[in-house]
Write a protein that holds these residues in place. Structure first.
Motif, mmCIF file in Angstrom:
data_model
loop_
_atom_site.group_PDB
_atom_site.id
_atom_site.type_symbol
_atom_site.label_atom_id
_atom_site.label_comp_id
_atom_site.label_asym_id
_atom_site.label_seq_id
_atom_site.Cartn_x
_atom_site.Cartn_y
_atom_site.Cartn_z
ATOM 1 N N ALA A 29 31.423 10.802 29.949
ATOM 2 C CA ALA A 29 32.431 11.755 29.506
ATOM 3 C C ALA A 29 33.826 11.146 29.548
ATOM 4 O O ALA A 29 34.625 11.311 28.602
ATOM 5 C CB ALA A 29 32.360 13.013 30.389
ATOM 6 N N VAL A 30 34.146 10.431 30.637
ATOM 7 C CA VAL A 30 35.458 9.788 30.736
ATOM 8 C C VAL A 30 35.634 8.754 29.629
ATOM 9 O O VAL A 30 36.708 8.661 29.005
ATOM 10 C CB VAL A 30 35.618 9.141 32.128
ATOM 11 N N ALA A 31 34.597 7.982 29.360
ATOM 12 C CA ALA A 31 34.700 6.986 28.292
ATOM 13 C C ALA A 31 34.913 7.641 26.932
ATOM 14 O O ALA A 31 35.707 7.155 26.105
ATOM 15 C CB ALA A 31 33.437 6.125 28.274
ATOM 16 N N ALA A 32 34.211 8.773 26.704
ATOM 17 C CA ALA A 32 34.367 9.472 25.414
ATOM 18 C C ALA A 32 35.782 9.994 25.239
ATOM 19 O O ALA A 32 36.401 9.818 24.177
ATOM 20 C CB ALA A 32 33.354 10.609 25.315
ATOM 21 N N PHE A 33 36.321 10.639 26.273
ATOM 22 C CA PHE A 33 37.691 11.163 26.171
ATOM 23 C C PHE A 33 38.708 10.039 26.050
ATOM 24 O O PHE A 33 39.693 10.160 25.316
ATOM 25 C CB PHE A 33 37.999 12.041 27.380
ATOM 26 N N ALA A 34 38.485 8.955 26.785
ATOM 27 C CA ALA A 34 39.451 7.853 26.746
ATOM 28 C C ALA A 34 39.451 7.148 25.400
ATOM 29 O O ALA A 34 40.512 6.777 24.868
ATOM 30 C CB ALA A 34 39.143 6.859 27.859
ATOM 31 N N ASP A 149 43.829 19.669 32.970
ATOM 32 C CA ASP A 149 43.595 19.608 34.412
ATOM 33 C C ASP A 149 42.142 19.292 34.727
ATOM 34 O O ASP A 149 41.852 18.457 35.595
ATOM 35 C CB ASP A 149 43.998 20.939 35.051
ATOM 36 N N TRP A 150 41.217 19.932 34.043
ATOM 37 C CA TRP A 150 39.805 19.671 34.345
ATOM 38 C C TRP A 150 39.401 18.258 33.944
ATOM 39 O O TRP A 150 38.491 17.674 34.525
ATOM 40 C CB TRP A 150 38.912 20.706 33.656
ATOM 41 N N LYS A 151 40.092 17.708 32.934
ATOM 42 C CA LYS A 151 39.808 16.322 32.565
ATOM 43 C C LYS A 151 40.308 15.356 33.649
ATOM 44 O O LYS A 151 39.655 14.345 33.943
ATOM 45 C CB LYS A 151 40.474 15.991 31.229
ATOM 46 N N HIS A 152 41.423 15.706 34.221
ATOM 47 C CA HIS A 152 41.920 14.891 35.329
ATOM 48 C C HIS A 152 40.965 14.969 36.515
ATOM 49 O O HIS A 152 40.680 13.956 37.187
ATOM 50 C CB HIS A 152 43.310 15.370 35.720
ATOM 51 N N ILE A 153 40.456 16.168 36.789
ATOM 52 C CA ILE A 153 39.472 16.335 37.863
ATOM 53 C C ILE A 153 38.195 15.547 37.552
ATOM 54 O O ILE A 153 37.569 14.948 38.442
ATOM 55 C CB ILE A 153 39.165 17.827 38.061
ATOM 56 N N LEU A 154 37.800 15.542 36.271
ATOM 57 C CA LEU A 154 36.629 14.767 35.864
ATOM 58 C C LEU A 154 36.818 13.283 36.142
ATOM 59 O O LEU A 154 35.901 12.595 36.627
ATOM 60 C CB LEU A 154 36.357 15.002 34.378
ATOM 61 N N LEU A 155 38.006 12.787 35.840
ATOM 62 C CA LEU A 155 38.280 11.364 36.092
ATOM 63 C C LEU A 155 38.209 11.041 37.581
ATOM 64 O O LEU A 155 37.599 10.049 37.989
ATOM 65 C CB LEU A 155 39.647 11.002 35.533
ATOM 66 N N MET A 156 38.808 11.883 38.415
ATOM 67 C CA MET A 156 38.780 11.637 39.853
ATOM 68 C C MET A 156 37.361 11.753 40.405
ATOM 69 O O MET A 156 36.952 10.970 41.278
ATOM 70 C CB MET A 156 39.709 12.630 40.556
ATOM 71 N N THR A 157 36.593 12.720 39.863
ATOM 72 C CA THR A 157 35.196 12.855 40.301
ATOM 73 C C THR A 157 34.397 11.606 39.957
ATOM 74 O O THR A 157 33.564 11.140 40.752
ATOM 75 C CB THR A 157 34.562 14.085 39.644
ATOM 76 N N PHE A 158 34.647 11.062 38.791
ATOM 77 C CA PHE A 158 33.947 9.835 38.375
ATOM 78 C C PHE A 158 34.229 8.683 39.334
ATOM 79 O O PHE A 158 33.321 7.960 39.751
ATOM 80 C CB PHE A 158 34.364 9.474 36.954
ATOM 81 N N PHE A 159 35.498 8.523 39.728
ATOM 82 C CA PHE A 159 35.841 7.443 40.655
ATOM 83 C C PHE A 159 35.173 7.638 42.018
ATOM 84 O O PHE A 159 34.622 6.699 42.599
ATOM 85 C CB PHE A 159 37.363 7.376 40.827
ATOM 86 N N VAL A 160 35.219 8.869 42.508
ATOM 87 C CA VAL A 160 34.649 9.136 43.833
ATOM 88 C C VAL A 160 33.137 8.922 43.824
ATOM 89 O O VAL A 160 32.563 8.261 44.711
ATOM 90 C CB VAL A 160 34.998 10.566 44.276
ATOM 91 N N VAL A 161 32.452 9.468 42.818
ATOM 92 C CA VAL A 161 30.998 9.342 42.749
ATOM 93 C C VAL A 161 30.590 7.887 42.593
ATOM 94 O O VAL A 161 29.611 7.412 43.206
ATOM 95 C CB VAL A 161 30.452 10.209 41.597
ATOM 96 N N MET A 162 31.330 7.145 41.787
ATOM 97 C CA MET A 162 30.989 5.730 41.566
ATOM 98 C C MET A 162 31.121 4.926 42.857
ATOM 99 O O MET A 162 30.234 4.125 43.209
ATOM 100 C CB MET A 162 31.891 5.156 40.480
ATOM 101 N N TRP A 163 32.199 5.138 43.600
ATOM 102 C CA TRP A 163 32.395 4.386 44.830
ATOM 103 C C TRP A 163 31.398 4.795 45.918
ATOM 104 O O TRP A 163 30.829 3.936 46.591
ATOM 105 C CB TRP A 163 33.830 4.580 45.340
ATOM 106 N N VAL A 164 31.176 6.089 46.071
ATOM 107 C CA VAL A 164 30.238 6.545 47.098
ATOM 108 C C VAL A 164 28.827 6.054 46.788
ATOM 109 O O VAL A 164 28.087 5.603 47.678
ATOM 110 C CB VAL A 164 30.276 8.082 47.197
ATOM 111 N N GLY A 165 28.431 6.148 45.497
ATOM 112 C CA GLY A 165 27.097 5.660 45.127
ATOM 113 C C GLY A 165 26.916 4.181 45.393
ATOM 114 O O GLY A 165 25.860 3.742 45.877
#
Length: 815
Positions: A29-34, A149-165
């Motif tokens: 989703a982040v890649a599509a929006f970006a 705002d929700w897109k910004h939240i999506l971006l932050m969620t992507f970073f957090v999930v990627m690092w934790v995983g």
């Protein structure tokens, strides 16, 4: 079937899979929006790559899970003997499936590394854009920021999930399924599993270090034998005990102060015997010509020290150095040996530094001033030496191996009779084969030579024979650790040909049965420094230590002691199996489980967190202690050899037996006229044993068993019933060097005086006292050769100080 497969999945694997799925979806989703937005730059392609990597990792985990299940099913079926054509087919199937699983796990590890790199790259992009004053809200939505705002939240969620995983994958390992769901409590299956683990692990390490020949071997070779022995040791996993939990049991054994061994009834070793042991110890230590011991002696400056010892800084002396078999082009190993013992190059006559399996590195030195030929055998330094150590199955000894005990004219008739009447005898298989090969090398004869063939004089015979250069010289065979054990067996074989022979071993491993170990006491002296582990290391001692550690866990007064107590029953009854509990392999790729995969209420199925943490802390503390204390008591060089010429042998009476030992001291000749106080009144002097010598001794048994020889990979090993292994002992007369504390007044017991008053004494010990491993803080440090040398020197100083005090008190009494 699906529910059974899900039940075998690890919780960490399930969490990792959910995190990867979330990372893949949010990243897409982040890649599509970006890419659709106007931010440009590398955010869109990087997010798309991270999303693809997460998806690939998810698929790789799924395939690895099925491969792991197939490997576990093959291993479990092979452990109980499923209906396959032969055992070789079972072994081959297990190897193939396990290797397939390994390749998929390695592929998953590569993707995990790629995910980590992409996560770092995305963080760099974010930091760079924020430092440039850009806003990702504008990137995703342009100038309309109502729904950004929700897109910004999506971006932050992507970073957090990627690092934790990524962190979870790195911390939880590569296992997708729970091995226990396949093997349950069946120790045969666990042994077969760890056999595969060690087999592939050892081969990969050897391949990475240049031993490529071991990577493609599938038949039962030395690696298979070592892996099987290590797999047998890991049988404690069948009771549910974790690795760190077992280490916690070791820590409990170390804290225990029961059954402390004292030496109050042991006689002190002869003064001159320790002097000779100090002299020839330098040659045993000098045989370590590689960088291993230099790392221990000088952790910070070892590259410079080793290169200097190898003669790299003095290349103009290369032509004067002797040529050794396997040495480098600048003859560095010869230079290292000569530099440490500080002798002229011409005294080093023969040697070998590079070896293959079951071979020992050695050096032959001729000391004309001492009328002595020294054969120094190197201990464990290379990977081949480690494999030789691991070949600890019992090997039957032949009449040729015991030629010095059976046919020598120097031994009492009762010794020969005891050896002949108790055949067959046995020893450590790897050490026996190394001694046989070294004998053939020194005498330049094949190992299996026909007696009818004409045998030419070998190297030693041409050097020490009648009318030869060294006719009438003494022979001293020395070695540390593995080298000491090989030296003892070599001396047993050479004693008939060369009666003026003596063997000094330092920290030698137990390698022969009790009869042979006792019979060679006249010409073999084994030095044991305090609590060093190698002199107590055998297959039986490891098994007893394992059982004692689990028993200590069960008796631990922690909140989890009730659960841990169940571990003992699993170890004590590991031989009772239900072979029908493992489901037969129906198809090559099917995922099989154990019918008793779920434990009963009374069985432990899980790890004690308290014991796991305790084991980790104990292991970390031991590693730090070894790192800090390893360089202590090191000796840079023993100095030039300047000793009295010639020695004679006298007899020591101990426990009613007559033992021949060197009597004319060759070290520190100025004090050679001092009378020895060995065996004075037959009592231990009134001194308090050092607290560092305290250890917990484990109960042992020495039940005899009938043995018969059987060939195995060119080794004649002893065939025993399953679970039984004959006991092996340290050869020769055992001299145990222990630290003691001198009696001082309470006013003078400061920290400085306490260190200065610390002394060592050497005692004639019983070999049965070294059948079990002593769990102490210095069990590994005491094995270092320079610490043994230091302890022997301190023992001599303590003896001299005691003699001076005794003489002064005698003089005062006479006045």
């Amino acid at each position: 079937m699906a529910s059974g497969v899900v039940a075998t999945v690890r919780w960490s694997t399930a969490c990792s899979a959910l995190l990867n799925a979330a990372a893949a979806s949010t990243g897409a989703a982040v890649a599509a929006f970006a890419l659709r937005g106007r931010c440009g730059g590398a955010l869109g392609p990087a997010a798309a790559a991270a999303s693809a990597a997460a998806l690939a990792r998810l698929l790789a985990s799924a395939v690895a899970g099925f491969a792991q299940g197939a490997a576990a099913a093959a291993i479990a079926a092979g452990a109980i003997g499923a209906h396959v054509d032969s055992d070789r087919d079972l072994r081959h199937l297990s190897r193939l499936r396990y290797k397939r699983w390994l390749w998929w796990t390695r592929f998953g590890m590569i993707i995990t590394v790629l995910q980590f790199v992409l996560a770092l790259y995305l963080m760099c992009i974010v930091i760079k854009d924020f430092s440039a004053g850009k806003s990702f809200k504008e990137c995703f939505s342009g100038h309309d920021q109502d729904n950004s705002d929700w897109k910004h939240i999506l971006l932050m969620t992507f970073f957090v999930v990627m690092w934790v995983g990524t962190i979870v994958q790195c911390a939880t390992g590569s296992d997708v399924l729970r091995w226990r769901s396949f093997y349950a409590t069946h120790d045969i299956a666990w042994r077969a599993h760890y056999r595969e683990v060690f087999d592939h692990g050892i081969r990969e390490v050897l391949c990475c270090l240049g031993r490529v020949k071991y990577s493609s071997v599938l038949e039962d070779d030395d690696i298979c034998v070592v892996a099987k022995l290590l797999g047998d040791i890991m049988a404690y996993r069948a009771s549910g005990t974790g690795h760190l939990e077992l280490v916690a049991g070791f820590s409990l054994l170390q804290k225990s102060k029961l059954s402390t061994v004292t030496s109050r009834e042991q006689a002190e070793a002869p003064h001159d015997l320790i002097q000779d042991a100090i002299l020839f110890h330098s040659f045993a230590e000098a045989a370590y010509t590689g960088p291993l011991l230099d790392i221990g002696r000088n952790p910070l400056m070892f590259p410079c020290v080793w290169l200097n010892r190898q003669g790299v800084l003095t290349p103009w002396t290369r032509a004067r150095r002797p040529i050794l078999e396997g040495d480098n082009w600048w003859r560095g190993h010869a230079a290292a040996f000569l530099k440490y013992v500080n002798v002229a190059p011409e005294v080093l006559r023969k040697g070998r530094v590079s070896q293959t399996k079951r071979e020992a590195a050695y050096f032959v030195v001729v000391l004309h001033d001492l009328r002595t030929v020294v054969i120094a055998i190197r201990g464990t330094e290379t990977l081949e030496d480690v494999i030789t150590d691991g070949l600890c199955r019992e090997c039957s000894l032949t009449m040729d191996d015991l030629d010095g005990l059976i046919n020598s004219d120097q031994l009492p008739p009762q010794v020969k009779q005891s050896v002949l009447s108790s055949f067959p005898h046995y020893g450590h298989a790897g050490i026996v084969e190394s001694a046989r090969e070294l004998y053939a090398k020194l005498e330049e004869q094949p190992i299996h030579q026909d007696k009818s063939e004409l045998m030419t004089a070998g190297f030693l015979s041409s050097l020490l024979g009648a009318g030869c250069e060294c006719d009438g010289y003494n022979i001293e065979i020395v070695g540390h650790s593995l080298g000491g054990a090989v030296a003892a067996l070599l001396g047993i074989r050479l004693y008939r040909q060369f009666p003026k022979l003596h063997v000094y071993t330092y920290g030698a491993a137990p390698c022969v049965d009790f009869t042979i170990a006792d019979a060679c006491s006249q010409f073999v002296t084994s030095i044991v420094h305090n609590d060093e582990f190698s002199s107590r290391l055998s297959m039986n001692s490891v098994i007893r230590l394992r059982a004692a550690a689990i028993k200590a866990l069960s008796k631990d007064s922690s909140p989890n002691s009730a659960k841990v107590g169940k571990l003992v029953s699993g170890i004590t009854s590991i031989k009772r199996h239900d072979e029908h509990a493992v489901v037969r392999c129906a198809s090559a790729g099917a995922l099989q489980t154990v019918s008793e995969g779920k434990p009963s209420n009374g069985q432990v199925h899980g790890k004690s967190v308290v014991h796991t943490i305790r084991g980790g802390v104990f292991l970390f503390g031991q590693a730090i202690s070894c790192l800090i204390n390893t360089p202590k008591h090191r000796i840079v060089s023993p100095g030039a050899i300047n000793y009295e010429v010639g020695r004679s042998r006298t007899t020591l009476t101990y426990n009613g037996e007559r033992i021949t030992v060197p009597s004319h001291g060759v070290l520190d000749v100025a004090h050679s006229e001092e009378p020895s106080d060995a065996n004075r009144n037959g009592k231990f002097p009134e001194a308090v044993l050092d607290e560092y010598g305290r250890s917990c001794r484990l109960p042992h048994s020495n039940n005899g068993s009938d043995v018969s020889s059987a060939p195995n990979d060119h080794m004649c090993t002893v065939s025993l019933s399953e679970g039984q292994s004959p006991e092996v002992y340290i050869p020769g007369l055992i001299v145990h060097i222990v630290p003691v504390k001198n009696d001082t007044s309470s006013l003078r017991k400061t920290l400085l005086t306490r260190h200065k008053n610390k002394s060592y004494k050497a005692f004639i010990a019983n070999r049965q006292d070294f059948m079990d491993l002593a769990v102490t803080p210095r069990m590994f440090l005491d094995h270092l050769p320079w610490r043994c040398h230091y302890a022997m020197q301190k023992a001599i100083e303590t003896r001299k100080r005691s003699q001076l005090i005794h003489n002064s008190l005698t003089g005062e009494d006479s006045v």
